[in-house]
Design a protein around this motif. Structure first.
Motif, mmCIF file in Angstrom:
data_model
loop_
_atom_site.group_PDB
_atom_site.id
_atom_site.type_symbol
_atom_site.label_atom_id
_atom_site.label_comp_id
_atom_site.label_asym_id
_atom_site.label_seq_id
_atom_site.Cartn_x
_atom_site.Cartn_y
_atom_site.Cartn_z
ATOM 1 N N ALA A 1 27.136 32.576 31.516
ATOM 2 C CA ALA A 1 27.953 31.367 31.418
ATOM 3 C C ALA A 1 29.249 31.667 30.670
ATOM 4 C CB ALA A 1 27.172 30.253 30.723
ATOM 5 N N ALA A 2 29.174 32.464 29.619
ATOM 6 C CA ALA A 2 30.376 32.831 28.865
ATOM 7 C C ALA A 2 31.345 33.616 29.752
ATOM 8 C CB ALA A 2 30.004 33.648 27.631
ATOM 9 N N PHE A 3 30.816 34.595 30.480
ATOM 10 C CA PHE A 3 31.656 35.382 31.396
ATOM 11 C C PHE A 3 32.298 34.491 32.457
ATOM 12 C CE2 PHE A 3 31.999 37.420 35.547
ATOM 13 C CZ PHE A 3 32.931 38.400 35.266
ATOM 14 N N MET A 4 31.482 33.633 33.068
ATOM 15 C CA MET A 4 32.004 32.779 34.130
ATOM 16 C C MET A 4 33.023 31.774 33.591
ATOM 17 S SD MET A 4 28.888 32.074 36.795
ATOM 18 C CE MET A 4 27.572 31.771 35.623
ATOM 19 N N GLY A 5 32.781 31.235 32.413
ATOM 20 C CA GLY A 5 33.718 30.285 31.833
ATOM 21 C C GLY A 5 35.093 30.901 31.631
ATOM 22 N N VAL A 6 35.127 32.114 31.090
ATOM 23 C CA VAL A 6 36.398 32.810 30.866
ATOM 24 C C VAL A 6 37.037 33.202 32.197
ATOM 25 C CG1 VAL A 6 37.429 34.921 29.915
ATOM 26 C CG2 VAL A 6 35.777 33.615 28.567
ATOM 27 N N THR A 7 36.228 33.700 33.115
ATOM 28 C CA THR A 7 36.751 34.113 34.414
ATOM 29 C C THR A 7 37.298 32.926 35.191
ATOM 30 O OG1 THR A 7 35.180 35.954 34.465
ATOM 31 C CG2 THR A 7 36.186 35.335 36.554
ATOM 32 N N LEU A 8 36.621 31.793 35.118
ATOM 33 C CA LEU A 8 37.112 30.584 35.785
ATOM 34 C C LEU A 8 38.473 30.170 35.241
ATOM 35 C CD1 LEU A 8 33.785 28.590 36.046
ATOM 36 C CD2 LEU A 8 35.193 29.334 37.971
ATOM 37 N N LYS A 9 38.652 30.276 33.936
ATOM 38 C CA LYS A 9 39.953 29.942 33.341
ATOM 39 C C LYS A 9 41.023 30.908 33.855
ATOM 40 C CE LYS A 9 42.919 28.074 30.510
ATOM 41 N NZ LYS A 9 44.074 27.699 31.286
ATOM 42 N N ASP A 10 40.705 32.200 33.908
ATOM 43 C CA ASP A 10 41.653 33.187 34.443
ATOM 44 C C ASP A 10 42.001 32.882 35.897
ATOM 45 O OD1 ASP A 10 41.576 34.481 31.996
ATOM 46 O OD2 ASP A 10 40.278 36.122 32.690
ATOM 47 N N LEU A 11 40.992 32.533 36.680
ATOM 48 C CA LEU A 11 41.230 32.197 38.087
ATOM 49 C C LEU A 11 42.090 30.942 38.212
ATOM 50 C CD1 LEU A 11 37.700 32.958 39.558
ATOM 51 C CD2 LEU A 11 39.832 34.124 40.185
ATOM 52 N N GLN A 12 41.855 29.963 37.362
ATOM 53 C CA GLN A 12 42.681 28.755 37.379
ATOM 54 C C GLN A 12 44.146 29.105 37.125
ATOM 55 O OE1 GLN A 12 41.018 26.213 34.368
ATOM 56 N NE2 GLN A 12 39.316 25.546 35.660
ATOM 57 N N ASP A 13 44.375 29.973 36.148
ATOM 58 C CA ASP A 13 45.744 30.387 35.843
ATOM 59 C C ASP A 13 46.381 31.098 37.030
ATOM 60 O OD1 ASP A 13 45.407 29.291 33.326
ATOM 61 O OD2 ASP A 13 45.050 31.228 32.338
ATOM 62 N N LYS B 1 40.036 40.129 27.565
ATOM 63 C CA LYS B 1 39.000 39.341 28.242
ATOM 64 C C LYS B 1 37.693 39.406 27.460
ATOM 65 C CE LYS B 1 36.961 38.149 32.597
ATOM 66 N NZ LYS B 1 37.123 38.128 34.019
ATOM 67 N N ASN B 2 37.345 40.578 26.959
ATOM 68 C CA ASN B 2 36.113 40.711 26.173
ATOM 69 C C ASN B 2 36.167 39.862 24.901
ATOM 70 O OD1 ASN B 2 34.766 42.361 27.962
ATOM 71 N ND2 ASN B 2 35.493 44.247 27.019
ATOM 72 N N LYS B 3 37.343 39.768 24.281
ATOM 73 C CA LYS B 3 37.488 38.908 23.101
ATOM 74 C C LYS B 3 37.255 37.451 23.478
ATOM 75 C CE LYS B 3 40.782 41.679 20.445
ATOM 76 N NZ LYS B 3 42.172 41.746 19.933
ATOM 77 N N LYS B 4 37.822 37.037 24.603
ATOM 78 C CA LYS B 4 37.641 35.656 25.065
ATOM 79 C C LYS B 4 36.170 35.382 25.376
ATOM 80 C CE LYS B 4 42.206 35.222 27.220
ATOM 81 N NZ LYS B 4 42.912 35.081 28.514
ATOM 82 N N ILE B 5 35.508 36.354 26.004
ATOM 83 C CA ILE B 5 34.095 36.190 26.344
ATOM 84 C C ILE B 5 33.254 36.073 25.070
ATOM 85 C CG2 ILE B 5 32.083 37.324 27.374
ATOM 86 C CD1 ILE B 5 34.030 38.444 29.531
ATOM 87 N N LYS B 6 33.539 36.902 24.075
ATOM 88 C CA LYS B 6 32.790 36.830 22.815
ATOM 89 C C LYS B 6 32.993 35.472 22.142
ATOM 90 C CE LYS B 6 32.494 41.704 21.747
ATOM 91 N NZ LYS B 6 32.875 42.816 20.861
ATOM 92 N N LYS B 7 34.222 34.962 22.192
ATOM 93 C CA LYS B 7 34.500 33.651 21.610
ATOM 94 C C LYS B 7 33.727 32.560 22.356
ATOM 95 C CE LYS B 7 38.374 30.698 20.320
ATOM 96 N NZ LYS B 7 39.831 30.518 20.349
ATOM 97 N N GLU B 8 33.737 32.633 23.684
ATOM 98 C CA GLU B 8 32.999 31.657 24.497
ATOM 99 C C GLU B 8 31.491 31.791 24.257
ATOM 100 O OE1 GLU B 8 32.681 28.554 27.416
ATOM 101 O OE2 GLU B 8 34.324 29.269 26.170
ATOM 102 N N LEU B 9 31.010 33.015 24.122
ATOM 103 C CA LEU B 9 29.594 33.268 23.852
ATOM 104 C C LEU B 9 29.190 32.636 22.517
ATOM 105 C CD1 LEU B 9 27.020 34.678 24.823
ATOM 106 C CD2 LEU B 9 27.827 36.751 23.700
ATOM 107 N N SER B 10 30.042 32.787 21.525
ATOM 108 C CA SER B 10 29.773 32.182 20.218
ATOM 109 C C SER B 10 29.702 30.664 20.331
ATOM 110 C CB SER B 10 30.864 32.598 19.238
ATOM 111 O OG SER B 10 30.685 31.974 18.009
ATOM 112 N N LYS B 11 30.632 30.085 21.083
ATOM 113 C CA LYS B 11 30.648 28.635 21.276
ATOM 114 C C LYS B 11 29.374 28.167 21.980
ATOM 115 C CE LYS B 11 32.957 26.412 24.558
ATOM 116 N NZ LYS B 11 34.052 25.959 25.418
ATOM 117 N N LEU B 12 28.984 28.874 23.036
ATOM 118 C CA LEU B 12 27.780 28.483 23.784
ATOM 119 C C LEU B 12 26.519 28.679 22.962
ATOM 120 C CD1 LEU B 12 28.668 29.883 27.328
ATOM 121 C CD2 LEU B 12 28.554 27.486 26.633
#
Length: 124
Positions: A45-57, A12-23
């Motif tokens: 926003a990075a945390f929520m974006g990744v968490t929202l994807k996890d929740l969707q799954d 999850k932290n890797k995904k958040i870092k990737k999303e943070l870089s994108k944002l």
């Protein structure tokens, strides 16, 4: 069990870092005097974006509802907790992204055509 949790956290932290870089790339044009203020917004926003994807799954795999039983005779169906969390978080995420978008400097191509319309009327 602890190793499974740690592996999930690392992923999850890797995904958040990737999303943070994108944002950070998207919002790189925010004026310098505001960057320190918005740093927390971007991180959230990075945390929520990744968490929202996890929740969707989770919602897609478990469904939107679950059975419950309170006592011997009271049973029924209710929204899954993941749906409640998702609904709340998507509203917060949308608000954060909206705030960040409003801080971006306006670009000339962002105009809606009004100025071109006004300028064309001067030719009459």
């Amino acid at each position: 069990m602890e190793k499974v949790i740690n592996i999930k956290n690392i992923e999850k932290n890797k995904k958040i870092k990737k999303e943070l870089s994108k944002l950070n790339k998207i919002f790189k044009d925010i004026p310098e005097d505001k960057k320190n203020v918005v740093k927390g917004l971007i991180e959230n926003a990075a945390f929520m974006g990744v968490t929202l994807k996890d929740l969707q799954d989770l919602i897609n795999s478990k469904g939107y509802t679950e059975e419950y039983q309170n006592g011997e005779h009271q049973k029924g169906t209710k929204k899954c907790p993941e749906v409640e969390i998702y609904n709340t978080m998507i509203k917060n995420y949308t608000n954060v992204i909206k705030q960040l978008m409003e801080l971006l400097p306006k670009k000339p191509d962002d105009d809606d055509g009004f100025m071109a319309f006004v300028m064309s009327k001067n030719d009459i």
